[in-house]
Design an enzyme around this catalytic site. Structure first.
Site, PDB file in Angstrom:
ATOM      1  N   LYS A 148      24.332 -23.875 -25.864  1.00 45.23           N
ATOM      2  CA  LYS A 148      24.311 -22.609 -25.117  1.00 45.23           C
ATOM      3  C   LYS A 148      23.268 -21.720 -25.774  1.00 45.23           C
ATOM      4  CE  LYS A 148      28.325 -21.080 -27.798  1.00 45.23           C
ATOM      5  NZ  LYS A 148      29.724 -20.637 -27.715  1.00 45.23           N
ATOM      6  N   ASN A 161      23.295 -20.663 -29.521  1.00 49.42           N
ATOM      7  CA  ASN A 161      23.073 -21.674 -30.557  1.00 49.42           C
ATOM      8  C   ASN A 161      21.619 -22.096 -30.693  1.00 49.42           C
ATOM      9  OD1 ASN A 161      25.782 -21.630 -31.163  1.00 49.42           O
ATOM     10  ND2 ASN A 161      26.281 -23.373 -29.856  1.00 49.42           N
ATOM     11  N   ASP A 184      25.032 -24.414 -35.101  1.00 50.46           N
ATOM     12  CA  ASP A 184      26.464 -24.432 -34.800  1.00 50.46           C
ATOM     13  C   ASP A 184      26.936 -25.826 -34.407  1.00 50.46           C
ATOM     14  OD1 ASP A 184      29.059 -23.741 -34.384  1.00 50.46           O
ATOM     15  OD2 ASP A 184      28.624 -21.986 -33.165  1.00 50.46           O
ATOM     16  N   THR A 235      31.837 -24.543 -23.723  1.00 53.90           N
ATOM     17  CA  THR A 235      31.854 -23.121 -23.386  1.00 53.90           C
ATOM     18  C   THR A 235      31.794 -22.974 -21.877  1.00 53.90           C
ATOM     19  OG1 THR A 235      30.820 -22.453 -25.463  1.00 53.90           O
ATOM     20  CG2 THR A 235      30.607 -20.929 -23.625  1.00 53.90           C
TER      21      THR A 235
END
Length: 383
Positions: free
Chosen positions: A204, A207, A223, A241
């Site tokens: 995402k 990151n 991450d 996510t």
């Protein structure tokens, strides 16, 4: 066309549950348990707050109480007084190496408390193992890891440039060649990971970080708290996510590295169009759209984008993971063969304006770090 840029809110029945020291996760539950508040739930919700990403967000007391100067960690590093971020279990602090050169690093300090359960520690060790196994210019580097009497220390490459999307929205000029350069870097990192049997599982915008405040292309993928070694389609944990999670995860199917390619397709869509392909405040509607690949290239936002770029996105946002491009295949897509002069002429200033709105809403709402859906609801009957 009305576009709602808000990041989706956790639906009714979601509550944070423990996954690892790095993040909050959401698990769908139903019935009275999902409605009962507790001190534990309130405490774990703190993990929902930002503690990313090893770049300065302010200065707090970060050193003394977390460090024993005579420990293995203390002999190699000195914690500074600048706190870069916090979570429920961890604090990220600026530190300086005691070796020649006095390199600045970020240190994730994870305190050993009764709240830190075995599953949390196992997740931490898995993240460390993945990061130790990789060496790539566009993947954040783990310098050291220490387990001591009261603390765990993850010594991580310091990222001083902030988030990639934050840098983009500050630009005054942006074109398709710029976007293609960023996509090539991301795909190259994914090809490296997938070639080693590693799936990230939480790609995402948050990151994608920049090493330097001055270099727009020194990007690092960060991450790795959900990263996992995988062979074929052997994973079934529902994590990711909202808005970026692949349809096979939502359907409760076994999956592999192809889930990263879906998430990457979503990121490319945002880089070129300025807003996400799947967006709705209601998670049930959002997930239905994802599972059906229900998105469009609205002419108001996409007329200036090349057909080759849109074709790449279509081939990455395939519901069937077996038909989805791999990272290596995506790098050989015709879009990457188009001459720079042609893409420079495709001005994405309208995309910049749209992305600023999306980014402002994303930042305002805060980041939902991840989701984990209960297995009994995940067998394709979620909604």
């Amino acid at each position: 066309m009305f576009l709602h840029f808000a990041a989706p809110r956790p639906p009714r029945g979601h509550r944070p549950t423990r996954r690892s020291p790095r993040t909050a996760i959401y698990q769908i539950e139903r019935g009275p348990r999902a409605r009962r508040a507790s001190a534990r739930t309130a405490r774990l919700r703190e993990q929902h707050t930002r503690h990313k990403h090893y770049h300065s967000q302010g200065s707090k007391d970060g050193g003394g109480e977390r460090q024993d100067a005579n420990s293995d960690f203390g002999r190699k590093y000195k914690l500074d007084d600048k706190e870069l971020g916090t979570g429920a279990f961890s604090t990220v602090v600026l530190a300086t190496s005691k070796a020649e050169g006095a390199q600045k690093v970020a240190v994730k300090c994870i305190r050993k408390t009764p709240d830190l359960k075995k599953e949390d520690v196992d997740s931490l060790h898995e993240e460390v193992a993945v990061l130790r196994s990789v060496e790539h210019p566009n993947i954040v580097k783990l310098h050291d890891f220490f387990e001591e009497k009261k603390m765990y220390y993850m010594v991580i490459e310091l990222m001083e440039g902030g988030e990639l999307f934050e840098r983009i929205v500050k630009k005054t000029f942006y074109n398709e060649m710029d976007a293609r350069g960023l996509v090539r870097i991301l795909l190259d990192a994914l090809a490296y990971l997938h070639g080693r049997g590693i799936v990230h599982r939480d790609l995402k915008p948050e990151n994608l970080l920049l090493k330097s405040p001055f270099n727009d292309f020194d990007i690092k993928l960060a991450d790795f708290g959900f990263a996992k070694k995988v062979e074929g389609k052997s994973l079934d944990t529902q994590c990711g996510t909202p808005g970026y999670v692949a349809p096979e995860i939502l359907k409760g199917k076994k999956y592999g590295t192809a889930v990263d390619m879906w998430s990457c397709g979503v990121i490319i869509y945002i880089l070129l169009g300025g807003y996400p392909p799947f967006h709705d405040d209601n998670h049930a509607i959002l997930y239905r759209k994802i599972k059906a690949a229900d998105y469009a290239f609205d002419p108001q936002y996409w007329d200036q984008v090349s057909d080759d770029a849109k074709d790449l996105i279509r081939k990455m946002l395939m519901v069937d993971p077996d038909k989805r491009l791999t990272a290596s295949q995506a790098l050989r897509h015709p879009w990457f063969l188009v001459g720079d002069h042609e893409l420079v002429s495709r001005n994405l200033v309208k995309t910049l304006d749209t992305m600023r709105k999306f980014n402002a809403r994303r930042k305002f709402r805060g980041t939902v770090k991840g989701i984990i859906l209960s297995n009994k609801l995940a067998k394709g009957t979620l909604f």
